[in-house]
Design a protein around this motif. Structure first.
Motif, PDB file in Angstrom:
ATOM      1  N   SER A   3      12.003   0.854   1.644  1.00 51.85           N
ATOM      2  CA  SER A   3      12.365   0.744   0.051  1.00 51.85           C
ATOM      3  C   SER A   3      11.380   1.241  -0.708  1.00 51.85           C
ATOM      4  O   SER A   3       9.983   1.641  -0.296  1.00 51.85           O
ATOM      5  N   PHE A   4      11.628   1.589  -1.853  1.00 52.80           N
ATOM      6  CA  PHE A   4      10.813   2.249  -2.847  1.00 52.80           C
ATOM      7  C   PHE A   4       9.330   1.486  -3.256  1.00 52.80           C
ATOM      8  O   PHE A   4       8.242   1.721  -3.221  1.00 52.80           O
ATOM      9  N   SER A   5       9.803  -0.089  -3.191  1.00 50.91           N
ATOM     10  CA  SER A   5       8.763  -0.888  -3.674  1.00 50.91           C
ATOM     11  C   SER A   5       7.665  -1.123  -2.478  1.00 50.91           C
ATOM     12  O   SER A   5       6.329  -1.160  -2.563  1.00 50.91           O
ATOM     13  N   THR A   6       8.229  -0.811  -1.260  1.00 55.03           N
ATOM     14  CA  THR A   6       7.293  -0.877   0.074  1.00 55.03           C
ATOM     15  C   THR A   6       6.599   0.328   0.012  1.00 55.03           C
ATOM     16  O   THR A   6       5.157   0.517   0.287  1.00 55.03           O
ATOM     17  N   VAL A   7       6.923   1.702  -0.304  1.00 54.95           N
ATOM     18  CA  VAL A   7       6.367   2.935  -0.467  1.00 54.95           C
ATOM     19  C   VAL A   7       5.438   2.577  -1.207  1.00 54.95           C
ATOM     20  O   VAL A   7       4.300   3.028  -0.959  1.00 54.95           O
ATOM     21  N   ILE A   8       5.391   2.028  -2.526  1.00 55.75           N
ATOM     22  CA  ILE A   8       4.621   1.876  -3.360  1.00 55.75           C
ATOM     23  C   ILE A   8       3.427   1.120  -2.984  1.00 55.75           C
ATOM     24  O   ILE A   8       2.175   1.431  -3.222  1.00 55.75           O
ATOM     25  N   ARG A   9       3.707   0.143  -2.479  1.00 55.72           N
ATOM     26  CA  ARG A   9       2.852  -0.927  -1.981  1.00 55.72           C
ATOM     27  C   ARG A   9       1.677  -0.407  -0.813  1.00 55.72           C
ATOM     28  O   ARG A   9       0.438  -0.542  -0.887  1.00 55.72           O
ATOM     29  N   THR A  10       2.336   0.190   0.034  1.00 51.68           N
ATOM     30  CA  THR A  10       1.566   0.938   1.210  1.00 51.68           C
ATOM     31  C   THR A  10       0.708   2.089   0.748  1.00 51.68           C
ATOM     32  O   THR A  10      -0.436   2.296   1.248  1.00 51.68           O
ATOM     33  N   ALA A  11       1.181   2.748  -0.179  1.00 47.68           N
ATOM     34  CA  ALA A  11       0.574   4.115  -0.581  1.00 47.68           C
ATOM     35  C   ALA A  11      -0.785   3.789  -1.472  1.00 47.68           C
ATOM     36  O   ALA A  11      -1.436   4.432  -1.398  1.00 47.68           O
TER      37      ALA A  11
END
Length: 215
Positions: A3-11
């Motif tokens: 999900s986009f929220s996961t992408v943001i958090r990990t990035a």
């Protein structure tokens, strides 16, 4: 597919850790710096939130950033109460932004004005950070400098309008997942998140130079 929220958090995880483990923050939370350093940090926050929240009203009707504009997050009034407590009634007269803070606030204002999707990146890195790690700072500040629990001096970290932070953060992540942006724009938002953390870390570095621990 994440999900986009996961992408943001990990990035942004690496930059996030760098900001959290800055020397200034470590010294501040370790009780090795005086209340003056804490007050100076609070002053710098004022400039960033002024940029975040001055542009917020205009963005409330924006299709991309609008859903994120939630008044219960607003921090400026709480910051001003804290500064009045820390610096006295004439706190505005002594208010000054470090060059790093000015660069940070200018970037936030620029996104608020011209790039709503970029504004979301700054909104996310600030408010979700305050709801999470900010609570550690509040607890340490109360114990180190004797502020009343959730009272003047630490009101910035107290979200009166959010009774269940965990549920609020879940809802916020759902907003991120539903953001109206194509893949390329999402990549730009992620890049702006990283930039936000870098700008924040630069402020910590500048504060560390202003408050070096005497060897």
């Amino acid at each position: 597919m994440d999900s986009f929220s996961t992408v943001i958090r990990t990035a942004s995880h690496e930059q996030h850790m760098e900001a959290e483990t800055s020397t200034f923050m470590s010294d501040l939370l370790g009780g090795r710096l005086g209340v003056d350093a804490y007050a100076r940090y609070t002053e710098q926050l004022w400039f960033v939130y002024e940029a975040l929240e001055t542009g917020a009203e205009r963005l409330a009707s924006d299709p991309v950033a609008g859903p994120f504009i939630q008044p219960e997050l607003f921090r400026l009034a709480s910051l001003e109460r804290d500064l009045a407590h820390l610096r006295g009634p004439r706190w505005r007269a002594g208010l000054s932004a470090l060059p790093a803070t000015r660069a940070y606030a200018d970037r936030v204002a620029e996104c608020a004005r011209a790039w709503p999707a970029g504004y979301i990146a700054h909104h996310y890195t600030r408010y979700l950070g305050d709801l999470s790690g900010g609570q550690i700072i509040r607890d340490k500040a109360e114990r180190t400098w004797g502020f009343a629990k959730k009272g003047d001096g630490v009101r910035f970290y107290v979200f009166e309008g959010i009774s269940n932070p965990a549920a609020f953060k879940r809802g916020y992540r759902e907003l991120l997942d539903a953001v109206r942006a194509d893949d390329l724009e999402k990549q730009r938002i992620v890049a702006e998140c990283k930039k936000a953390f870098a700008l924040n870390t630069a402020v910590f570095r500048a504060l560390g130079e202003e408050f070096p621990l005497s060897a």
